[in-house]
Design a protein around this motif. Structure first.
Motif, short mmCIF file in Angstrom:
data_model
loop_
_atom_site.label_atom_id
_atom_site.label_comp_id
_atom_site.label_asym_id
_atom_site.label_seq_id
_atom_site.Cartn_x
_atom_site.Cartn_y
_atom_site.Cartn_z
N LEU A 280 0.84 -1.20 0.00
CA LEU A 280 0.00 0.00 0.00
C LEU A 280 0.87 1.24 0.00
O LEU A 280 1.99 1.24 0.52
CB LEU A 280 -0.92 0.00 1.22
CG LEU A 280 -1.72 -1.29 1.46
CD1 LEU A 280 -2.68 -1.11 2.63
CD2 LEU A 280 -2.47 -1.72 0.21
N THR A 281 0.36 2.31 -0.57
CA THR A 281 1.17 3.49 -0.86
C THR A 281 1.26 4.48 0.31
O THR A 281 1.65 5.62 0.11
CB THR A 281 0.62 4.22 -2.09
OG1 THR A 281 -0.79 4.50 -1.88
CG2 THR A 281 0.77 3.36 -3.33
N LYS A 303 -4.74 2.79 -1.62
CA LYS A 303 -4.37 2.29 -2.94
C LYS A 303 -3.05 1.55 -2.86
O LYS A 303 -2.13 1.95 -2.13
CB LYS A 303 -4.27 3.45 -3.94
CG LYS A 303 -4.05 3.02 -5.37
CD LYS A 303 -4.05 4.24 -6.29
CE LYS A 303 -3.84 3.84 -7.75
NZ LYS A 303 -3.84 5.01 -8.64
N ALA A 304 -2.91 0.46 -3.62
CA ALA A 304 -1.69 -0.33 -3.66
C ALA A 304 -0.85 0.07 -4.87
O ALA A 304 -1.31 0.75 -5.78
CB ALA A 304 -2.02 -1.82 -3.71
N LEU A 305 0.40 -0.39 -4.86
CA LEU A 305 1.30 -0.08 -5.98
C LEU A 305 0.78 -0.65 -7.29
O LEU A 305 1.07 -0.13 -8.36
CB LEU A 305 2.70 -0.64 -5.70
CG LEU A 305 3.51 0.02 -4.59
CD1 LEU A 305 4.88 -0.64 -4.48
CD2 LEU A 305 3.67 1.51 -4.84
N ASN A 306 0.00 -1.71 -7.20
CA ASN A 306 -0.54 -2.34 -8.40
C ASN A 306 -1.73 -1.57 -8.97
O ASN A 306 -2.14 -1.81 -10.10
CB ASN A 306 -0.94 -3.79 -8.08
CG ASN A 306 -1.48 -4.52 -9.27
OD1 ASN A 306 -0.80 -4.66 -10.28
ND2 ASN A 306 -2.72 -4.98 -9.19
N GLY A 307 -2.29 -0.66 -8.18
CA GLY A 307 -3.46 0.09 -8.62
C GLY A 307 -4.74 -0.37 -7.97
O GLY A 307 -5.76 0.34 -8.03
N ASN A 308 -4.76 -1.55 -7.37
CA ASN A 308 -5.96 -2.03 -6.69
C ASN A 308 -6.12 -1.31 -5.35
O ASN A 308 -5.19 -0.68 -4.84
CB ASN A 308 -5.86 -3.55 -6.46
CG ASN A 308 -4.62 -3.93 -5.67
OD1 ASN A 308 -3.50 -3.76 -6.12
ND2 ASN A 308 -4.83 -4.44 -4.46
N LYS A 309 -7.31 -1.38 -4.79
CA LYS A 309 -7.61 -0.73 -3.51
C LYS A 309 -7.88 -1.79 -2.46
O LYS A 309 -8.53 -2.80 -2.73
CB LYS A 309 -8.81 0.22 -3.65
CG LYS A 309 -8.51 1.47 -4.49
CD LYS A 309 -9.72 2.38 -4.52
CE LYS A 309 -9.39 3.70 -5.23
NZ LYS A 309 -9.01 3.49 -6.65
N VAL A 310 -7.41 -1.52 -1.24
CA VAL A 310 -7.58 -2.42 -0.10
C VAL A 310 -8.22 -1.65 1.03
O VAL A 310 -7.79 -0.53 1.35
CB VAL A 310 -6.23 -3.01 0.35
CG1 VAL A 310 -6.41 -3.91 1.57
CG2 VAL A 310 -5.58 -3.80 -0.79
N GLY A 311 -9.25 -2.21 1.63
CA GLY A 311 -9.92 -1.59 2.77
C GLY A 311 -9.47 -2.24 4.07
O GLY A 311 -9.47 -3.47 4.19
N LEU A 312 -9.06 -1.44 5.03
CA LEU A 312 -8.60 -1.93 6.34
C LEU A 312 -9.63 -1.57 7.40
O LEU A 312 -10.10 -0.43 7.46
CB LEU A 312 -7.25 -1.33 6.69
CG LEU A 312 -6.10 -1.62 5.71
CD1 LEU A 312 -4.85 -0.83 6.09
CD2 LEU A 312 -5.79 -3.11 5.67
#
Length: 637
Positions: A280-281, A303-312
């Protein structure tokens, strides 16, 4: 001085006198209960540190140009200082603060660190912004230091405090990054609190150096190396790494076999995307992750380096990373009808990955260890053809091409949709359409042991000298061999039927539950009217066998067995690939009649024919007996 009933008492500058009239040779001594501190005597953090035998720590601060933190010139600034003793400094590294990592890779350039820079970084890491008592540390174990630089994108580095709850009243049961405090109570000088440490704290290590200390993360480190992403990730300023454990990669099965293919450019690119999906960025520590409650179900989306999004998010059960495999995750969608409870229910499902070990401190941020599972982003396109490459099933892939069955390697939903749209047949769409194909793939070794395939290869390569004279297919025509092998390949392909609305499933991966095998479930094949039944003989261990085929070809004949065990499996976008330990056998000719309602009609016809023939035979026999019986009373002339 006052006299009361023969005893004297008094005070000096407001301090009560204790023992009076201690006669000495050159005078008299009177004791006071408290020492009088002159107004000119002012204690600073530096003086207290010297008194605590932390002079090496004081000298290092002054050499690094940080003397204003301890000399008392800024009494309004609230700080907490973590000071190792002289003995601890000498035992650890003397006065050499070289951490073995002279070069820090920043996001823009390589910055050469001088000894003074290393001293300054180390000293700043031992200064905590704000004043923390033991009670404060018990409530807030993650504290921010004054160390913040380019490699953290300007965000402060963190120290983890641990308070022994059973003895929290004693300061000696407090530690910082594993370094114990040896004071019974911290020293408080104005707005500065001092803890004395039994050992120095090293600044957080680089990513790889931190991960290799945990053997469960060794495969994640190896994957970063194989995808050539180590330097890129370690040089990224301010990150959060969600680190999968070894079992997460092993659970991928054939997907991991493909991703770890050496020298495969597609596999390396997909593996790189997968690894970057876990980075994650921005650094997110556990105390920044929001709590799900009945009144609020929001999550922190990064947002991650790959472009996908992660919710914490966190719940009473722990902390979780939510990963949605759809193009538009629910935390990005907005609906007027969605309530807090429904949104909360939408994230507490199989798409959430639990964090088992939070807050692994890094030079560039923080890492959280995932308990199980990993993130497979949408731009990692796992197809059945890639899985065949992963298990090195070259023969099965060649046979699909030979018999014009390569369409089973593609996603039929997009092409079928385009064809129907051009023909205007959307309204007459079959609700039970083929959404993909699952492949039952024997190994190349199993195919080479098949006599028909060996004979076909001998003829293709014109290898007349091959010693296979006892092959039962030696005298068969090439057309018969191809027909047999074509039916055998079709027996190993299962069409996946999708009854969900096409708009809801198009462009998405098929659900894993829809592709996984289930115990005592029947599956159709591309071979007409032939089905397979799955049996779970152990936990997640399956075998497949022909459905409805007799165990014996003929009464008392040679047993007929067509069964294979699933060795490994992998989930692709529009189907699954199951590696079998052997080839399935085609049903015998005697039992390869029609299926479904045709089979019922066929069985009924067989029974009626048998009953008719039996009745006819019984009638003929009765007629013959009657004729013989009536002629018994006659004599021949």
């Amino acid at each position: 001085v006052e006299e009361t009933h023969g005893s004297f008492s008094g005070s000096i500058d407001g301090q009560p006198l204790g023992r009076l009239d201690i006669i000495a040779r050159n005078g008299i001594v009177h004791s006071v209960e408290q020492m009088q501190r002159p107004d000119s005597l002012v204690f600073s953090p530096q003086k207290v540190l010297v008194g605590l035998n932390a002079t090496a720590f004081v000298r290092l601060f002054k050499d690094a140009g940080l003397g204003d933190y301890i000399d008392g010139t800024r009494p309004d600034r609230k700080l907490t200082i973590l000071a190792p003793t002289n003995h601890a400094m000498d035992e650890a590294f003397g006065y050499d603060l070289d951490d073995g990592d002279d070069v820090v890779l920043s996001a823009k350039e390589r910055v050469q660190r001088s000894p003074r820079d290393r001293q300054r970084e180390w000293a700043l890491y031992h200064i905590i912004e704000g004043q923390y008592s033991i009670e404060d540390l018990a409530q807030t174990p993650l504290v921010r230091t004054r160390l913040a630089g380019e490699w953290t994108d300007g965000r402060p580095q963190v120290v983890k405090a641990q308070v022994d709850q059973a003895h929290r009243a004693l300061g000696s049961h407090v530690s910082f990054n594993g370094a114990d405090n040896i004071l019974l109570e911290p020293e408080v000088i104005g707005n500065t609190t001092i803890y004395l440490l039994s050992s120095p704290m090293s600044t957080p290590p680089r990513l790889v150096n931190a991960l290799i200390q945990n053997l469960d993360l060794s495969l994640f480190v190896a994957a970063m190396g194989a995808s050539n992403t180590v330097d890129e990730i370690q040089s990224e300023a301010g990150v959060t790494v969600l680190a999968p454990v070894v079992n997460a990669f092993a659970s991928l099965g054939l997907v991991w076999s493909y991703l770890s293919l050496p020298g495969d450019l597609d596999a390396r690119a997909d593996l790189s995307r997968l690894i970057k999906a876990h980075v994650l960025t921005r650094p997110v520590y556990s105390d920044e992750i929001p709590m799900h409650t009945d009144s609020s179900a929001d999550m922190l989306v990064v947002k991650a380096l790959n472009g996908n999004k992660v919710g914490l998010y966190r719940t009473p059960r722990g902390m979780f990373a939510f990963v949605d495999q759809s193009e538009q995750p629910p935390f990005m969608r907005r609906s007027a009808r969605s309530s807090t409870s429904s949104r909360l229910a939408s994230v507490l499902d199989s798409s959430s990955l639990k964090i088992s070990e939070p807050d692994m401190l890094l030079q560039t941020g923080v890492a959280h260890v995932l308990e199980s599972g990993l993130i497979l982003p949408l731009n990692v396109e796992i197809t059945s053809a890639k899985l065949l490459r992963g298990m090195r099933a070259h023969i099965f892939a060649d046979l699909l091409e030979r018999f014009n069955l390569t369409y089973v390697l593609e996603d039929p939903r997009g092409e079928a949709r385009t064809a129907r749209s051009s023909d205007g047949d959307d309204e007459n769409e079959d609700p039970h359409t083929v959404a993909g194909y699952s492949l039952l793939v024997p190994s190349d070794k199993s195919w080479r042991e098949n006599p028909a395939y060996r004979e076909l290869m001998r003829r293709d390569h014109e290898d007349i000298s091959a010693d296979d004279s006892d092959n039962p297919w030696r005298n068969a025509t090439t057309s018969d061999i191809s027909h047999y092998l074509g039916r055998l390949v079709r027996l190993h392909v299962i069409p996946v039927i999708d009854s969900s609305p096409r708009e809801a499933s198009e462009g998405k991966r098929l659900p894993t539950k829809q592709l996984a095998l289930a115990d005592r479930t029947t599956y159709p094949t591309l071979l007409d009217d032939v089905t397979l039944r799955a049996h779970e003989f152990a936990t997640d261990r399956f075998s497949l066998q022909l459905e409805g085929a007799p165990f014996y070809q003929t009464p008392g004949g040679v047993p007929f067995v067509s069964v294979a065990t699933v060795v490994r499996s992998g989930i692709a976008r529009s189907g699954a690939v199951f590696e079998l330990d052997s080839l399935l056998r085609l049903p015998p000719v005697s039992s390869s009649g029609p299926g479904g309602w045709k089979r019922v009609a066929w069985n009924a016809a067989v029974w009626l024919t048998g009953i008719g023939m039996g009745s006819g035979l019984l009638g003929v026999s009765g007629y013959w007996v009657r004729q013989w019986w009536t002629r018994a009373d006659y004599q021949s002339l």
